[in-house]
Design a protein around this motif. Sequence first.
Motif, PDB file in Angstrom:
ATOM      1  N   UNK A 124       3.276   4.932  -3.476  1.00 15.08           N
ATOM      2  CA  UNK A 124       4.670   5.350  -3.279  1.00 15.08           C
ATOM      3  C   UNK A 124       4.755   6.725  -2.617  1.00 15.08           C
ATOM      4  N   UNK A 125       3.778   7.589  -2.901  1.00 13.94           N
ATOM      5  CA  UNK A 125       3.801   8.945  -2.344  1.00 13.94           C
ATOM      6  C   UNK A 125       3.328   8.996  -0.896  1.00 13.94           C
ATOM      7  N   UNK A 126       2.683   7.915  -0.425  1.00 14.96           N
ATOM      8  CA  UNK A 126       2.130   7.884   0.937  1.00 14.96           C
ATOM      9  C   UNK A 126       2.714   6.689   1.695  1.00 14.96           C
ATOM     10  N   UNK A 127       3.964   6.755   2.111  1.00 19.80           N
ATOM     11  CA  UNK A 127       4.623   5.602   2.738  1.00 19.80           C
ATOM     12  C   UNK A 127       4.072   5.227   4.107  1.00 19.80           C
ATOM     13  N   UNK A 128       3.279   6.114   4.734  1.00 16.39           N
ATOM     14  CA  UNK A 128       2.706   5.808   6.052  1.00 16.39           C
ATOM     15  C   UNK A 128       1.288   5.249   5.970  1.00 16.39           C
ATOM     16  N   UNK A 129       0.771   5.097   4.751  1.00 17.36           N
ATOM     17  CA  UNK A 129      -0.596   4.608   4.571  1.00 17.36           C
ATOM     18  C   UNK A 129      -0.728   3.186   5.119  1.00 17.36           C
ATOM     19  N   UNK A 130      -1.828   2.936   5.852  1.00 15.39           N
ATOM     20  CA  UNK A 130      -2.056   1.621   6.436  1.00 15.39           C
ATOM     21  C   UNK A 130      -3.203   0.860   5.785  1.00 15.39           C
ATOM     22  N   UNK A 131      -4.154   1.581   5.216  1.00 15.57           N
ATOM     23  CA  UNK A 131      -5.300   0.939   4.574  1.00 15.57           C
ATOM     24  C   UNK A 131      -5.541   1.582   3.218  1.00 15.57           C
ATOM     25  N   UNK A 132      -5.619   0.731   2.186  1.00 13.61           N
ATOM     26  CA  UNK A 132      -5.828   1.236   0.834  1.00 13.61           C
ATOM     27  C   UNK A 132      -6.854   0.361   0.124  1.00 13.61           C
ATOM     28  N   UNK A 133      -7.848   1.009  -0.489  1.00 14.62           N
ATOM     29  CA  UNK A 133      -8.870   0.296  -1.248  1.00 14.62           C
ATOM     30  C   UNK A 133      -9.125   1.044  -2.537  1.00 14.62           C
ATOM     31  N   UNK A 134      -9.460   0.302  -3.590  1.00 15.57           N
ATOM     32  CA  UNK A 134      -9.742   0.923  -4.876  1.00 15.57           C
ATOM     33  C   UNK A 134     -10.792   0.094  -5.600  1.00 15.57           C
ATOM     34  N   UNK A 135     -11.627   0.776  -6.366  1.00 11.57           N
ATOM     35  CA  UNK A 135     -12.703   0.133  -7.120  1.00 11.57           C
ATOM     36  C   UNK A 135     -12.474   0.412  -8.607  1.00 11.57           C
ATOM     37  N   UNK A 136     -12.589  -0.608  -9.457  1.00 15.03           N
ATOM     38  CA  UNK A 136     -12.391  -0.391 -10.886  1.00 15.03           C
ATOM     39  C   UNK A 136     -12.152  -1.685 -11.621  1.00 15.03           C
ATOM     40  N   UNK A 137     -11.944  -1.601 -12.948  1.00 12.77           N
ATOM     41  CA  UNK A 137     -11.792  -2.775 -13.808  1.00 12.77           C
ATOM     42  C   UNK A 137     -10.560  -2.656 -14.686  1.00 12.77           C
ATOM     43  N   UNK A 138     -10.076  -3.815 -15.132  1.00 15.64           N
ATOM     44  CA  UNK A 138      -8.915  -3.849 -15.996  1.00 15.64           C
ATOM     45  C   UNK A 138      -9.167  -3.217 -17.344  1.00 15.64           C
ATOM     46  N   UNK A 139     -10.368  -3.397 -17.881  1.00 18.11           N
ATOM     47  CA  UNK A 139     -10.642  -2.814 -19.193  1.00 18.11           C
ATOM     48  C   UNK A 139     -10.827  -1.306 -19.122  1.00 18.11           C
ATOM     49  N   UNK A 140     -10.801  -0.753 -17.911  1.00 13.49           N
ATOM     50  CA  UNK A 140     -10.895   0.701 -17.737  1.00 13.49           C
ATOM     51  C   UNK A 140      -9.578   1.281 -17.237  1.00 13.49           C
ATOM     52  N   UNK A 141      -8.491   0.496 -17.312  1.00 12.64           N
ATOM     53  CA  UNK A 141      -7.172   1.034 -17.034  1.00 12.64           C
ATOM     54  C   UNK A 141      -6.588   0.765 -15.668  1.00 12.64           C
ATOM     55  N   UNK A 142      -7.298   0.058 -14.776  1.00 16.49           N
ATOM     56  CA  UNK A 142      -6.783  -0.189 -13.431  1.00 16.49           C
ATOM     57  C   UNK A 142      -5.503  -1.021 -13.507  1.00 16.49           C
ATOM     58  N   UNK A 143      -4.455  -0.534 -12.840  1.00 17.62           N
ATOM     59  CA  UNK A 143      -3.192  -1.245 -12.858  1.00 17.62           C
ATOM     60  C   UNK A 143      -2.357  -0.968 -11.630  1.00 17.62           C
ATOM     61  N   UNK A 144      -1.299  -1.756 -11.479  1.00 15.15           N
ATOM     62  CA  UNK A 144      -0.376  -1.589 -10.355  1.00 15.15           C
ATOM     63  C   UNK A 144       0.948  -2.249 -10.723  1.00 15.15           C
ATOM     64  N   UNK A 145       2.035  -1.678 -10.220  1.00 13.91           N
ATOM     65  CA  UNK A 145       3.359  -2.260 -10.391  1.00 13.91           C
ATOM     66  C   UNK A 145       3.842  -2.810  -9.050  1.00 13.91           C
TER      67      UNK A 145
END
Length: 319
Positions: A124-145
């Motif tokens: 939300x803070x970077x509205x011009x972003x074109x490529x986004x990647x993230x590494x992580x697991x659900x049991x370690x808190x990774x989430x998105x709305x």
Amino acid sequence: MTYLGIRHFDRFHGLPVHTPAQSSGPLPAADSVAWRLECDYGEGDDFATVWDQFQDVVDTERVRALVIGPWWRTDYTPFDEVLELLVDDASALPALRGLFLADVVREECEVSWLRMCDITPVLEALPSLEEFAVRGCGNAGLGMRPLRHAALKSLRFESGGLPGALVRAVAASELPALERLDLWFGSSWYGGDATVDDIRPLLSGGAFPRLRHLGLQNSEIQDEIALAVGSAPVVAQLETLALSMGTLSDTGGEALLTGQPLNHLSTLDLRHHYLTEPVLDRIRTACAPAVVEGGEAEDDYADPDDEDDEPERYVAVSE
């Protein structure tokens, strides 16, 4: 077992990756590299200091790509603190178009140990972003709305355990520019509870009209995914499809063979599979002229020291 995909990238967002802490001499031009920021475990500065130093020596208004590596110095500091810095200083990065969070490999930390968080605020803070990647697991808190992001073209979640809630959030998001989507589902042991029902909105073809690459990978339910893909409307608009890194067997292979044609694709990625050679050969023939990336099949694994251990099949990346 074969492990695929968990590696440091030499290039990101079309730029060579540069780590200032490991370099000597003059710094490259701010817009000529993807800047990788990291902390050294047990020594050196914490991430907040690394971040401040980066802004002091690099013209951040010209930075086009940013990679965040290990962010802890003495313990596994929650990622919330890093995310807060990125959000608070987003206005200092007006040219940023590529962002990769938690570029961490097995030697530095198991994916399942990464103490992640809800990553929605940084998008939300970077509205011009074109490529986004993230590494992580659900049991370690990774989430998105669910969110709307008009510029995002590439979205990638590399996970040893992807939460179903996150998959549903992606499917419910408005991403009109999205061309590439990669979802690594991982293992239920590490928080991966996504089901085929969670991805059905993605498969309908109406969610992301510009989508040209779809990766539904690293899954314990790879056969079920293959069956769903066999009749999925979205496949007709794709140029590349990845069903790799999971437990794909002849059951899923037959589903691909009896489903819709896949020979319009340029590439079908099935690497790290449990297909027999005859079925893989039939898939290659049926999909021609598409390139089917397969390689050798994985072997069922059983503990050689346990006579009662039943052979099992594993995804390529879980821990």
